[in-house]
Design an enzyme around this catalytic site. Structure first.
Site, mmCIF file in Angstrom:
data_model
loop_
_atom_site.group_PDB
_atom_site.id
_atom_site.type_symbol
_atom_site.label_atom_id
_atom_site.label_comp_id
_atom_site.label_asym_id
_atom_site.label_seq_id
_atom_site.Cartn_x
_atom_site.Cartn_y
_atom_site.Cartn_z
ATOM 1 N N GLY A 198 0.893 -1.233 0.092
ATOM 2 C CA GLY A 198 -0.163 0.182 -0.155
ATOM 3 C C GLY A 198 0.811 1.252 -0.075
ATOM 4 O O GLY A 198 0.363 2.267 -0.588
ATOM 5 N N GLU A 241 4.040 4.350 5.946
ATOM 6 C CA GLU A 241 2.920 3.613 5.778
ATOM 7 C C GLU A 241 1.700 4.178 5.122
ATOM 8 O O GLU A 241 1.731 5.565 5.356
ATOM 9 C CB GLU A 241 2.374 2.925 7.198
ATOM 10 C CG GLU A 241 1.364 2.026 7.130
ATOM 11 C CD GLU A 241 1.341 0.723 6.240
ATOM 12 O OE1 GLU A 241 1.327 0.861 5.267
ATOM 13 O OE2 GLU A 241 1.125 -0.293 6.831
ATOM 14 N N ASP A 242 0.734 3.604 4.438
ATOM 15 C CA ASP A 242 -0.168 4.348 3.518
ATOM 16 C C ASP A 242 -1.164 4.619 4.614
ATOM 17 O O ASP A 242 -1.882 5.896 4.529
ATOM 18 C CB ASP A 242 -0.756 3.561 2.335
ATOM 19 C CG ASP A 242 -1.209 2.042 2.684
ATOM 20 O OD1 ASP A 242 -0.677 1.606 3.705
ATOM 21 O OD2 ASP A 242 -1.939 1.576 1.982
ATOM 22 N N ASP A 244 -5.349 1.837 10.464
ATOM 23 C CA ASP A 244 -6.815 1.647 10.535
ATOM 24 C C ASP A 244 -6.982 1.000 11.676
ATOM 25 O O ASP A 244 -7.017 1.639 12.783
ATOM 26 C CB ASP A 244 -7.220 0.602 9.156
ATOM 27 C CG ASP A 244 -8.689 0.340 9.235
ATOM 28 O OD1 ASP A 244 -9.596 0.746 10.226
ATOM 29 O OD2 ASP A 244 -8.904 -0.057 8.117
ATOM 30 N N LYS A 301 -7.504 6.359 10.144
ATOM 31 C CA LYS A 301 -8.709 6.054 10.520
ATOM 32 C C LYS A 301 -8.729 5.905 11.871
ATOM 33 O O LYS A 301 -9.069 4.811 12.323
ATOM 34 C CB LYS A 301 -9.054 4.872 9.728
ATOM 35 C CG LYS A 301 -10.717 4.893 9.277
ATOM 36 C CD LYS A 301 -10.994 3.629 8.639
ATOM 37 C CE LYS A 301 -10.710 3.606 7.381
ATOM 38 N NZ LYS A 301 -11.255 2.249 6.549
ATOM 39 N N PHE A 306 -14.066 2.645 3.205
ATOM 40 C CA PHE A 306 -13.070 1.877 2.345
ATOM 41 C C PHE A 306 -12.582 2.795 1.512
ATOM 42 O O PHE A 306 -13.264 3.039 0.480
ATOM 43 C CB PHE A 306 -13.557 0.613 1.960
ATOM 44 C CG PHE A 306 -12.405 -0.372 1.535
ATOM 45 C CD1 PHE A 306 -11.923 -1.260 2.544
ATOM 46 C CD2 PHE A 306 -12.038 -0.567 0.407
ATOM 47 C CE1 PHE A 306 -10.920 -1.832 2.455
ATOM 48 C CE2 PHE A 306 -11.139 -1.130 -0.108
ATOM 49 C CZ PHE A 306 -10.364 -2.104 1.073
ATOM 50 N N VAL A 307 -11.371 3.232 1.592
ATOM 51 C CA VAL A 307 -10.937 4.073 0.639
ATOM 52 C C VAL A 307 -9.686 3.448 -0.313
ATOM 53 O O VAL A 307 -8.896 2.542 0.229
ATOM 54 C CB VAL A 307 -10.080 5.273 1.180
ATOM 55 C CG1 VAL A 307 -11.189 6.106 1.915
ATOM 56 C CG2 VAL A 307 -9.037 4.789 2.215
ATOM 57 N N ARG A 322 -4.975 0.582 -7.021
ATOM 58 C CA ARG A 322 -3.928 0.968 -6.364
ATOM 59 C C ARG A 322 -3.336 2.215 -7.358
ATOM 60 O O ARG A 322 -2.618 3.079 -6.809
ATOM 61 C CB ARG A 322 -3.045 -0.041 -6.221
ATOM 62 C CG ARG A 322 -3.255 -1.056 -5.336
ATOM 63 C CD ARG A 322 -2.000 -2.048 -4.892
ATOM 64 N NE ARG A 322 -2.583 -3.056 -4.340
ATOM 65 C CZ ARG A 322 -2.369 -3.222 -3.144
ATOM 66 N NH1 ARG A 322 -2.130 -2.311 -2.195
ATOM 67 N NH2 ARG A 322 -2.668 -4.546 -2.396
HETATM 68 C C1 PRP Z 1 -3.366 -2.280 4.550
HETATM 69 C C2 PRP Z 1 -2.639 -0.984 4.678
HETATM 70 C C3 PRP Z 1 -1.897 -1.124 6.052
HETATM 71 C C4 PRP Z 1 -3.006 -1.974 6.726
HETATM 72 C C5 PRP Z 1 -3.710 -1.232 7.850
HETATM 73 O O1 PRP Z 1 -2.677 -3.394 3.906
HETATM 74 O O2 PRP Z 1 -1.850 -0.899 3.599
HETATM 75 O O3 PRP Z 1 -0.535 -2.006 5.852
HETATM 76 O O4 PRP Z 1 -3.862 -2.450 5.806
HETATM 77 O O5 PRP Z 1 -4.521 -1.767 8.462
HETATM 78 P P1 PRP Z 1 -4.686 -1.974 9.930
HETATM 79 O O6 PRP Z 1 -4.201 -0.717 10.521
HETATM 80 O O7 PRP Z 1 -5.962 -2.630 10.050
HETATM 81 O O8 PRP Z 1 -3.644 -2.936 10.025
HETATM 82 P P2 PRP Z 1 -2.965 -4.724 3.535
HETATM 83 O O9 PRP Z 1 -2.943 -5.918 4.423
HETATM 84 O O10 PRP Z 1 -4.410 -4.610 2.614
HETATM 85 O O11 PRP Z 1 -1.709 -5.022 2.503
HETATM 86 P P3 PRP Z 1 -1.333 -4.188 1.282
HETATM 87 O O12 PRP Z 1 -0.512 -3.004 1.771
HETATM 88 O O13 PRP Z 1 -0.536 -5.112 0.309
HETATM 89 O O14 PRP Z 1 -2.451 -3.452 0.493
#
Ligand code: PRP
Length: 180
Positions: free
Chosen positions: A43, A99-100, A103, A131, A152-153, A165
């Site tokens: 992400g 980090e993106d 959540d 979030k 959900f963004v 993405r």
């Molecule tokens: C997403 C996002 C963060 C994480 C945040 O990753 O990139 O790493 O979820 O959520 P949390 O605070 O509830 O842990 P994902 O596991 O979907 O993998 P990706 O980075 O490959 O999209």
């Protein structure tokens, strides 16, 4: 705009502006120290690419590949898998996680602990999105760009089923896309 997007939250211009602001703040706080930036794939890929080029602070970069959501999940599985770990030695180094989104906090809670276990002198977190209404783990972002609602963004690196993405803005995904 992509027809699966209900609403654009942040345009490319707003993201660019925020990335510059975050970079300046972080440059100022670390001063002459050299930091180790660790981008969390997938992400964070675009955010990392942009903020690293905006930094003036001296840095060494690495990435980790971590996942807690299945490809078609919109809620976390509750388990964090380290798919690829860092390659460099971070013992006694000052680490900045890029980090993106934060959540539930599950991912960053585990990643931060993992990096401290590897002997980092300090571990701080820089997220583009936060979030807070969905937080379940005690972890916070030291440098955050935008607070977002509990939607959900996607876009600018964030995906659903690995789609969206590459959008150059961040938008809310239409619920009918993931409710089918
Ligand atoms: C997403 C996002 C963060 C994480 C945040 O990753 O990139 O790493 O979820 O959520 P949390 O605070 O509830 O842990 P994902 O596991 O979907 O993998 P990706 O980075 O490959 O999209």
């Amino acid at each position: 705009m992509n027809s699966d997007i209900a609403e654009v939250l942040f345009s490319r211009e707003e993201i660019n502006q925020k990335v510059q602001e975050l970079a300046q703040k972080i440059d100022h706080e670390y001063g002459d120290k050299e930091i180790v930036t660790i981008g969390i794939l997938r992400g964070a890929i675009f955010f990392m690419a942009d903020i690293l080029r905006a930094f003036k602070v001296k840095l060494v970069m690495d990435v980790m590949s971590v996942s807690s959501y299945g490809e078609k999940d919109i809620t976390s599985s509750g388990q964090v898998k380290i798919l690829n770990d860092i390659m460099i030695n971070i013992k006694d180094r000052d680490v900045l996680i890029i980090e993106d989104i934060i959540d539930t906090g599950l991912t960053l809670y585990h990643v931060k602990r993992h990096l401290l276990d590897r002997g980092a002198n300090s571990v701080k977190i820089c997220t583009l999105l936060d979030k807070p209404s969905n937080r379940k783990f005690k972890v916070g972002s030291d440098y955050n760009g935008f607070i977002i609602p509990n939607e959900f963004v996607v876009g600018y690196g964030l995906g659903y089923d690995n789609r969206y993405r590459n959008l150059d803005y961040i938008g809310i995904l239409k619920p009918e896309i993931y409710q089918n």
